[in-house]
Design a protein around this motif. Structure first.
Motif, PDB file in Angstrom:
ATOM      1  N   ASN A  57       0.818  -1.217   0.000  1.00  0.00           N
ATOM      2  CA  ASN A  57       0.000   0.000   0.000  1.00  0.00           C
ATOM      3  C   ASN A  57       0.853   1.270   0.000  1.00  0.00           C
ATOM      4  O   ASN A  57       0.600   2.215   0.730  1.00  0.00           O
ATOM      5  N   ILE A  58       1.897   1.263  -0.818  1.00  0.00           N
ATOM      6  CA  ILE A  58       2.748   2.445  -0.941  1.00  0.00           C
ATOM      7  C   ILE A  58       2.062   3.419  -1.884  1.00  0.00           C
ATOM      8  O   ILE A  58       1.697   3.064  -3.009  1.00  0.00           O
ATOM      9  N   LYS A  59       1.856   4.636  -1.418  1.00  0.00           N
ATOM     10  CA  LYS A  59       1.140   5.652  -2.199  1.00  0.00           C
ATOM     11  C   LYS A  59       1.628   7.021  -1.747  1.00  0.00           C
ATOM     12  O   LYS A  59       2.453   7.103  -0.823  1.00  0.00           O
ATOM     13  N   PRO A  60       1.125   8.094  -2.373  1.00  0.00           N
ATOM     14  CA  PRO A  60       1.601   9.417  -1.976  1.00  0.00           C
ATOM     15  C   PRO A  60       1.490   9.617  -0.475  1.00  0.00           C
ATOM     16  O   PRO A  60       0.453   9.333   0.121  1.00  0.00           O
ATOM     17  N   GLY A  61       2.555  10.077   0.145  1.00  0.00           N
ATOM     18  CA  GLY A  61       2.541  10.325   1.571  1.00  0.00           C
ATOM     19  C   GLY A  61       3.053   9.164   2.413  1.00  0.00           C
ATOM     20  O   GLY A  61       3.259   9.328   3.614  1.00  0.00           O
TER      21      GLY A  61
ATOM     22  N   ARG B 114       5.398   6.444   4.230  1.00  0.00           N
ATOM     23  CA  ARG B 114       6.766   6.412   4.740  1.00  0.00           C
ATOM     24  C   ARG B 114       7.237   4.969   4.666  1.00  0.00           C
ATOM     25  O   ARG B 114       6.583   4.072   5.207  1.00  0.00           O
TER      26      ARG B 114
ATOM     27  N   ARG C 210       9.177   7.955  -6.528  1.00  0.00           N
ATOM     28  CA  ARG C 210       8.168   8.529  -7.421  1.00  0.00           C
ATOM     29  C   ARG C 210       6.777   8.398  -6.803  1.00  0.00           C
ATOM     30  O   ARG C 210       5.990   9.346  -6.804  1.00  0.00           O
ATOM     31  N   THR C 211       6.462   7.203  -6.283  1.00  0.00           N
ATOM     32  CA  THR C 211       5.116   6.935  -5.806  1.00  0.00           C
ATOM     33  C   THR C 211       4.793   7.666  -4.502  1.00  0.00           C
ATOM     34  O   THR C 211       3.697   8.180  -4.342  1.00  0.00           O
TER      35      THR C 211
ATOM     36  N   GLY D 172       6.147  10.423  -3.423  1.00  0.00           N
ATOM     37  CA  GLY D 172       6.123  11.856  -3.708  1.00  0.00           C
ATOM     38  C   GLY D 172       6.736  12.673  -2.592  1.00  0.00           C
ATOM     39  O   GLY D 172       7.278  12.136  -1.611  1.00  0.00           O
TER      40      GLY D 172
ATOM     41  N   ALA E 168       5.394  14.299  -0.292  1.00  0.00           N
ATOM     42  CA  ALA E 168       4.721  14.202   1.011  1.00  0.00           C
ATOM     43  C   ALA E 168       5.143  12.935   1.766  1.00  0.00           C
ATOM     44  O   ALA E 168       4.884  12.817   2.960  1.00  0.00           O
ATOM     45  N   GLY E 169       5.766  12.007   1.072  1.00  0.00           N
ATOM     46  CA  GLY E 169       6.182  10.760   1.705  1.00  0.00           C
ATOM     47  C   GLY E 169       7.676  10.737   1.933  1.00  0.00           C
ATOM     48  O   GLY E 169       8.375  11.742   1.723  1.00  0.00           O
ATOM     49  N   HIS E 170       8.184   9.615   2.409  1.00  0.00           N
ATOM     50  CA  HIS E 170       9.621   9.510   2.606  1.00  0.00           C
ATOM     51  C   HIS E 170      10.092   8.066   2.504  1.00  0.00           C
ATOM     52  O   HIS E 170       9.367   7.143   2.857  1.00  0.00           O
TER      53      HIS E 170
ATOM     54  N   THR F 215       8.852  12.690   9.465  1.00  0.00           N
ATOM     55  CA  THR F 215       8.262  13.679   8.571  1.00  0.00           C
ATOM     56  C   THR F 215       7.021  14.226   9.270  1.00  0.00           C
ATOM     57  O   THR F 215       6.466  13.597  10.150  1.00  0.00           O
TER      58      THR F 215
ATOM     59  N   VAL G 215       0.542  15.483   6.626  1.00  0.00           N
ATOM     60  CA  VAL G 215       0.285  14.913   5.302  1.00  0.00           C
ATOM     61  C   VAL G 215      -1.221  14.749   5.107  1.00  0.00           C
ATOM     62  O   VAL G 215      -1.903  14.181   5.958  1.00  0.00           O
TER      63      VAL G 215
ATOM     64  N   THR H  39      -7.329  -0.657   1.081  1.00  0.00           N
ATOM     65  CA  THR H  39      -6.196  -0.282   0.230  1.00  0.00           C
ATOM     66  C   THR H  39      -6.567  -0.645  -1.191  1.00  0.00           C
ATOM     67  O   THR H  39      -7.476  -1.445  -1.432  1.00  0.00           O
TER      68      THR H  39
ATOM     69  N   ILE I 233       2.233   6.891 -12.804  1.00  0.00           N
ATOM     70  CA  ILE I 233       1.288   7.684 -12.027  1.00  0.00           C
ATOM     71  C   ILE I 233       1.980   8.194 -10.760  1.00  0.00           C
ATOM     72  O   ILE I 233       2.598   7.429 -10.032  1.00  0.00           O
ATOM     73  N   ARG I 234       1.877   9.490 -10.544  1.00  0.00           N
ATOM     74  CA  ARG I 234       2.528  10.114  -9.383  1.00  0.00           C
ATOM     75  C   ARG I 234       1.734  11.366  -9.020  1.00  0.00           C
ATOM     76  O   ARG I 234       0.933  11.847  -9.843  1.00  0.00           O
ATOM     77  N   PRO I 235       1.947  11.896  -7.816  1.00  0.00           N
ATOM     78  CA  PRO I 235       1.223  13.118  -7.458  1.00  0.00           C
ATOM     79  C   PRO I 235       1.609  14.244  -8.423  1.00  0.00           C
ATOM     80  O   PRO I 235       2.782  14.418  -8.740  1.00  0.00           O
TER      81      PRO I 235
ATOM     82  N   ASP J 135      -5.743   7.067  -6.310  1.00  0.00           N
ATOM     83  CA  ASP J 135      -5.016   6.669  -5.108  1.00  0.00           C
ATOM     84  C   ASP J 135      -3.539   7.050  -5.214  1.00  0.00           C
ATOM     85  O   ASP J 135      -2.926   7.467  -4.242  1.00  0.00           O
ATOM     86  N   ARG J 136      -2.993   6.916  -6.421  1.00  0.00           N
ATOM     87  CA  ARG J 136      -1.571   7.198  -6.608  1.00  0.00           C
ATOM     88  C   ARG J 136      -1.295   8.683  -6.885  1.00  0.00           C
ATOM     89  O   ARG J 136      -0.144   9.099  -6.979  1.00  0.00           O
ATOM     90  N   MET J 137      -2.348   9.483  -7.063  1.00  0.00           N
ATOM     91  CA  MET J 137      -2.144  10.912  -7.306  1.00  0.00           C
ATOM     92  C   MET J 137      -2.231  11.706  -6.019  1.00  0.00           C
ATOM     93  O   MET J 137      -1.726  12.837  -5.940  1.00  0.00           O
ATOM     94  N   GLY J 138      -2.883  11.123  -5.018  1.00  0.00           N
ATOM     95  CA  GLY J 138      -2.948  11.764  -3.710  1.00  0.00           C
ATOM     96  C   GLY J 138      -3.547  13.160  -3.730  1.00  0.00           C
ATOM     97  O   GLY J 138      -3.159  14.019  -2.957  1.00  0.00           O
TER      98      GLY J 138
END
Lengths: 401, 458
Positions: A98-102, A104, A121-122, A124, A126-128, B4, B8, B159, B192-194, B214-217
């Motif tokens: 479940n790796i997505k924007p934001g 960690r 890339r995924t 972004g 907001a994530g790390h 971080t 978020v 998810t 696909i990315r934000p 989901d992948r664009m956030g």
């Protein structure tokens, strides 16, 4: 991470697509040249042209495609320092964890950075991604690479043996990916790094079943649940555009024509034989002609027949003695049945020009990469065991260097 | 301590919220979708029911037992080591009368409120051959009985993977056979990315749209083209429980008519002079109409401007016609990803694409996925597995240079003998990075476009 401008600029990293098996990263440096068997190019000439352009060699010999880097192209073009992860595994792991924007994420080890680029890339900005590599030279190279690719804000790289020393963060990450020879030694450390306020996930990437079994035991002992294992592969397909397949009716027609031709020839030979022997007899003795049976006549002409056949074939001329004139038809195609002659009067066998696309799996494909062992840690808090805080929480800025 | 910032903006809450569609795994392994609405009672088929408030604000992933419509958290269970014994099924015969406990008696026990574990214990005690069973078999027996009597369930985090898996098992035709592994490959291939800009054609109930969102956030633009008058509901996205910003700032739709550049959509007038407006109601109606008209016109402008990062297609319509219509709007070096349950469709498409100059190396792959049971001493692939997750075609949009190919074609013949010596100077002064090990390139550049299909990928 990489340029999002429409046109290529000096200093950009581009991917040169030479063939589908030869991709090459290139930093555009005006003043330099790129020379290969695919032609000669000046970096300066690439500045200002749109990404995705097909570019002809300056000397008119060959061409290349200049592409915008993506993690997927990078995987195909990157300098190998280790065995790397490819699309099928990267995509599946990303999805299952479940790796997505934001998000960690922790990764160990960094290796050649194929997975790191995709995760960066995924998740972004907001994530790390915390990436750990125990090999000093490789860690250094990866660090340079991440910096050059503008990933410093997203990726924190640490040179460390995580099996011995654990990770640099505690109760922080959403998921952990372990690509280590002995992932079971890092499982407890991973548990510490994972946040405890929600479901978190781990993936261990091991090529051998024995490793999987040890990992499963370690995960189980550490309290991970939903332990499961997957194997995923890509089957590339090979598509060809071929003429529609010949129906057997056409084949049987050809065979019948050949058979007819043979019979015609036989009859002609008999007739010719008769004629010859008749004239022969006429010359020798006309009175004995009535006693001779047709069979005997046929026998006696066997030698003659052979001669006629040989003559016809070596001369390659149409059989002018046939009742009907013969037309030679070209049915082209190398696999054609060896009967190119059809008597006229019947319509020539129709040759279809229609084509179809057919596909099959490539003859040699990747058969195994690694087993992907997944497990999750649920946000259930039994009385927490006393843990000596080996791994202090540190901010990414502290960890670097 | 989080490294971080925790500010978020997440795409959904990490806990169950009122109004969410929640997936629950029940003891027999089935997954049920239930709507959790504050102050209501949720019923899970014949399994039982519970007060929705009990689940609200709970994190996902926990297992609960239903006791008098209230929920009791069950600790996560780890795998129990099973000891190997010498027992075999040598002396066990099927069909023998082994269980004196009747269904009626069990029913009575259940009604009287005896706990599941006690009923099972009782059954085991009465079982004539239980002691003869192997330890593995005993495990299975207990598990089977538990599935039968247990009144528990586990919440499944929505998810993308879990939602895709749920739909795939429930009704794979509605999602056009897109399995989680195929979907994740599509999303990766489409980069696909934000912040990206994408065009999607999703006739797969919105699974692809859900994945992209989901992948664009919540950053970037997703423009979908649909076959209906108004934007489609994309039902799969409902299972994702997205926060509003994930969709509202990102997703816009056109249909196949309004996506045509030379078509002028028939729109009733919304700019009516102030003095002709008769009522407040009419005014608000006109305003609404104007908003719709503006959105349509802006969306059309955005599409026709082009320069999208990728085009993702999972459609029931002819993919070639879709590509002809939409690939002009994809930027150079952008990805084109087409999924189909049928290899024939993609084979034909690949042949057509090879005949066009703007597609670099279209290639087709099928994903293979195998799941394993990993129990100590009992590790093996699952006996039943999914046969296919469909096929994926990927190509890169390029700007052709007709002169380049012309020159190449003239030189095709004399090039052959030179191939060997050219390989040597492959890594050149101009390149900053060394080429990867594999330098055995037999194809000269001019043949790439001709026999792409016979090359190995990856």
């Amino acid at each position: 991470m990489w340029s999002t401008a429409r046109e290529i600029a000096a200093g950009d990293l581009v991917i040169l697509w030479l063939t589908r098996e030869a991709l090459q990263p290139l930093v555009i440096t005006p003043g330099k040249d790129f020379n290969s068997k695919f032609g000669h190019y000046r970096h300066a000439d690439l500045v200002g042209i749109p990404y995705g352009s097909k570019v002809a060699s300056r000397k008119g010999k060959g061409f290349i495609h200049v592409l915008r880097p993506t993690p997927e192209l990078w995987t195909m073009a990157l300098p190998h320092r280790t065995q790397i992860l490819y699309l099928a595994d990267i995509a599946f792991i990303t999805s299952h964890l479940n790796i997505k924007p934001g998000s960690r994420v922790i990764e160990a080890g960094t290796g050649s950075g194929s997975f790191s680029h995709s995760v960066a890339r995924t998740v972004g900005s907001a994530g790390h991604l915390w990436s750990y590599e125990f090999h000093e030279v490789r860690a250094g190279k990866a660090r340079e690479e991440f910096a050059r690719h503008g990933m410093n804000d997203i990726v924190t790289l640490t040179h460390r043996n995580v099996c011995r020393e654990g990770f640099t963060v505690t109760d922080t990450v959403d998921s952990v990916f372990l690509d280590l020879p002995a992932p079971w030694e890092a499982v407890e450390h991973a548990k510490q790094a994972l946040r405890k306020d929600r479901t978190t996930r781990i993936c261990c990437f091991s090529p051998c079943m024995e490793q999987v079994l040890r990992t499963v035991n370690a995960l189980n002992d550490a309290g991970f649940t939903e332990i499961t294992m997957y194997e995923t592969l890509l089957r590339p397909l090979d598509v060809s555009h071929v003429p529609v397949l010949t129906p057997i009716g056409e084949i049987s027609e050809k065979l019948k024509q050949a058979e007819r031709k043979r019979e015609d020839k036989r009859l002609k030979q008999i007739a010719a034989g008769r004629q010859q022997s008749a004239s022969k007899r006429k010359r020798e003795d006309g009175t004995r002609m009535d006693d001779q049976s047709p069979e005997a006549a046929e026998d006696s002409t066997a030698v003659e027949r052979k001669r006629i056949k040989t003559d016809e074939e070596s001369a390659g001329v149409p059989l002018d003695v046939l009742p009907e004139p013969v037309q030679v038809m070209d049915l082209d195609g190398p696999e054609d049945f060896d009967a190119p002659v059809a008597p006229s009067g019947r319509s020539p066998v129709p040759v279809s020009t229609a084509k179809i696309s057919v596909s099959k799996v490539m003859s040699e494909v990747r058969g195994h990469t690694s087993y992907l062992t997944f497990a999750s840690l649920q946000p259930f808090s039994p009385p927490p065991p006393e843990t000596e805080s080996l791994t202090a929480a540190v901010t990414p800025a502290d960890v670097e260097s | 301590m989080a490294a971080t910032s925790s500010s978020v903006r997440e795409s959904r809450d990490s806990t169950v919220q009122s109004g969410d569609l929640v997936l629950l795994r029940i003891p027999n392994g089935d997954i049920k979708g239930v709507k959790v609405e504050k102050d209501t009672t949720v019923t899970i088929g014949r399994l039982g029911s519970f007060y929705a408030n009990e689940l609200i604000d709970q994190p996902y992933g926990l297992t609960y037992e239903m006791v008098d419509k209230r929920l009791k958290v069950v600790p996560p269970r780890t795998i129990q080591e099973v000891e190997d014994t010498d027992a075999t099924n040598e002396l066990i015969n099927d069909g023998e009368f082994v269980q004196p406990l009747t269904i009626d008696e069990i029913q009575k026990l259940k009604v009287s409120g005896v706990h599941v574990s006690d009923i099972i214990k009782k059954q085991i005690e009465q079982h004539a051959n239980y002691s003869l069973k192997t330890e593995y078999s005993k495990e299975k027996y207990k598990k089977r009985k538990e599935e039968k009597y247990s009144k528990s369930f586990t919440t499944i985090e929505p998810t993308l993977y879990n939602v895709c898996d749920y739909w795939f098992n429930k009704d794979k035709t509605r999602i056009r056979d897109i399995r989680a592994d195929s979907l994740s490959q599509m999303l990766n291939l489409a980069n696909i990315r934000p912040g990206g800009r994408y065009i999607a054609v999703d006739d797969a109930s919105g699974l692809v749209v859900a994945g992209i969102l989901d992948r664009m956030g919540g950053e970037g633009r997703l423009l979908t083209i649909c076959d209906t008058d108004s934007p489609p509901p994309y039902p799969v996205t409902a299972n994702m429980n997205f926060k509003p910003h994930v969709t509202s700032n990102v997703l816009v739709s056109l249909n196949w008519a309004t996506a045509e550049e030379d078509y002028t959509p028939i729109i009733p007038p919304s700019d009516i002079p102030e003095d002709q407006i008769r009522s407040e109601r009419q005014k608000s109606r006109l305003n609404k109409r104007k908003a719709v008209t503006d959105l349509l016109s802006n969306t059309r402008d955005e599409l026709f401007y082009g320069e999208f990062d990728s085009l993702i297609v999972a459609s029931e319509y002819d993919p070639w016609s879709i590509l002809e219509k939409l690939s002009p709007y994809v930027a150079g070096s952008g990805s084109i990803v087409v999924h189909s349950p049928h290899i024939q469709i993609l084979s034909d498409l690949q042949t057509q694409m090879r005949g066009a100059s703007q597609y670099l190396c279209p290639n087709i792959t099928e994903s293979f996925l195998r799941r394993y049971q990993v129990l100590p001493g009992r590790t093996h692939p699952t006996m039943v597995t999914s046969g296919t997750g469909g096929f994926v075609l990927h190509a890169i949009k390029i700007y052709d240079d007709p002169n380049a190919s012309k020159v190449i074609f003239d030189r095709r013949k004399p090039k052959k003998p030179k191939a060997d010596q050219a390989t040597e100077q492959h890594v050149t002064s101009g390149s900053d990075s060394p080429l990867k090990e594999d330098t055995s390139i037999e194809n000269t550049a001019d043949t790439i476009m001709l026999d792409v299909g016979s090359q190995k990928v990856q």
